[in-house]
Write an enzyme that holds these catalytic residues in place. Structure first.
Site, PDB file in Angstrom:
ATOM      1  N   LEU A 174       0.730  -1.254   0.163  1.00 51.39           N
ATOM      2  CA  LEU A 174       0.028  -0.035   0.040  1.00 51.39           C
ATOM      3  C   LEU A 174       1.158   1.067   0.008  1.00 51.39           C
ATOM      4  CD1 LEU A 174      -2.852  -0.863   2.777  1.00 51.39           C
ATOM      5  CD2 LEU A 174      -3.004  -0.802   0.197  1.00 51.39           C
ATOM      6  N   ASP A 175       0.295   2.236  -0.582  1.00 54.14           N
ATOM      7  CA  ASP A 175       1.040   3.468  -0.565  1.00 54.14           C
ATOM      8  C   ASP A 175       1.228   3.790   0.851  1.00 54.14           C
ATOM      9  OD1 ASP A 175       1.332   3.745  -3.290  1.00 54.14           O
ATOM     10  OD2 ASP A 175      -0.255   4.874  -3.648  1.00 54.14           O
ATOM     11  N   GLN A 176       2.207   4.725   1.214  1.00 52.76           N
ATOM     12  CA  GLN A 176       2.703   5.142   2.832  1.00 52.76           C
ATOM     13  C   GLN A 176       1.496   5.902   3.066  1.00 52.76           C
ATOM     14  OE1 GLN A 176       6.403   7.117   3.233  1.00 52.76           O
ATOM     15  NE2 GLN A 176       5.686   7.693   5.238  1.00 52.76           N
TER      16      GLN A 176
ATOM     17  N   THR B 141      -1.770   5.527   2.199  1.00 54.85           N
ATOM     18  CA  THR B 141      -2.941   4.932   2.245  1.00 54.85           C
ATOM     19  C   THR B 141      -3.069   4.023   3.427  1.00 54.85           C
ATOM     20  OG1 THR B 141      -3.086   4.710  -0.155  1.00 54.85           O
ATOM     21  CG2 THR B 141      -4.298   3.409   0.907  1.00 54.85           C
TER      22      THR B 141
ATOM     23  N   ARG C  20      -5.310   6.369  -7.828  1.00 61.60           N
ATOM     24  CA  ARG C  20      -4.845   7.706  -7.834  1.00 61.60           C
ATOM     25  C   ARG C  20      -5.029   8.546  -9.228  1.00 61.60           C
ATOM     26  NH1 ARG C  20       0.218   7.937  -4.069  1.00 61.60           N
ATOM     27  NH2 ARG C  20       0.190  10.184  -4.240  1.00 61.60           N
TER      28      ARG C  20
END
Length: 243
Positions: free
Chosen positions: A71-73, A75, A177
């Site tokens: 997961l993105d930081q 998120t 995104r």
């Protein structure tokens, strides 16, 4: 399992922190509700990551769970780690083979699509800009382009704001995104593809649910409630009825 690497020494506070994130554990895997701001893997400028916190679950021989997706930081939400190498291989194959159904929630700003649901089918390609990697929509035939599809559904709307449910069919970097930006309604707090902190203190994207084939032959549904800052942002935008 991650092995043949030194196991980091964790403080009692760090151990308590990662154990508080656990939403499911069995003999094969552990699932966490990752908070926004915690990086998944260590890297330049990253003081702590979820991967290093896996040391809290290390066995006496040093083997520790291995994260099988990312997961993105910014998120928050569900992320899974495997307890053994065979389980890690099986889950990695499931993610790569699109056998895992992922459900995200996003708070967005902009002219929402008039329809209540749809699919963005738009290839993406990674580019380097100012020393940072980002994804852009790719024209047909562009070298390095990757197919990407994201299903979307409007849960609630209020003027320029919306709460959307996203179902990515592929797992490209920053896919949700970029696809929402392409619809004209980027995610609140998105510094790369939206207005950044002018719209929210952080990226308002939450991995709410995973439906995956369990290595023991059953299916498993993992859910993570939205964090309080997400709920507060939704209420501020007049979208609280959707949560």
């Amino acid at each position: 399992m991650t092995r043949n690497r030194p196991v980091p020494d964790l403080s009692p506070e760090e151990i308590a922190q990662v154990r508080a994130m656990v939403i499911h554990e069995d003999n094969s895997l552990i699932a966490f509700n990752k908070p926004a701001g915690l990086a998944v893997q260590a890297g330049s400028g990253v003081a702590q990551s979820l991967d290093t916190l896996m040391a809290a679950f290390a066995k006496s021989n040093g083997k520790r769970p291995r994260l099988v997706h990312r997961l993105d930081q910014g998120t928050s939400g569900v992320i899974v780690a495997a307890k053994t190498q065979p389980v890690a291989a099986a889950l990695s194959d499931a993610f790569a083979g699109r056998d895992v159904q992922k459900t995200y929630l996003a708070l967005v700003k902009g002219p929402l699509p008039p329809a209540e649901h749809g699919v963005v089918d738009a290839a993406l390609v990674k580019v380097e800009e100012g020393g940072k990697s980002r994804m852009i929509l790719a024209r047909a035939g562009r070298k390095g382009a990757q197919a990407a599809r994201t299903g979307w559904r409007v849960i609630a709307r209020n003027g320029a704001f919306g709460l959307l449910e996203l179902s990515p069919e592929t797992g490209r970097m920053h896919q949700i995104r970029v696809h929402l930006m392409s619809l004209g309604c980027p995610i609140l707090g998105d510094a790369l593809y939206g207005e950044g902190q002018a719209s929210a203190p952080r990226l308002m994207l939450h991995a709410a649910k995973l439906d995956l084939p369990h290595p023991e032959g059953k299916s498993l549904t993992l859910t993570a409630p939205v964090p309080e800052d997400f709920r507060l942002a939704a209420e501020t935008a007049g979208l609280h009825s959707g949560l």
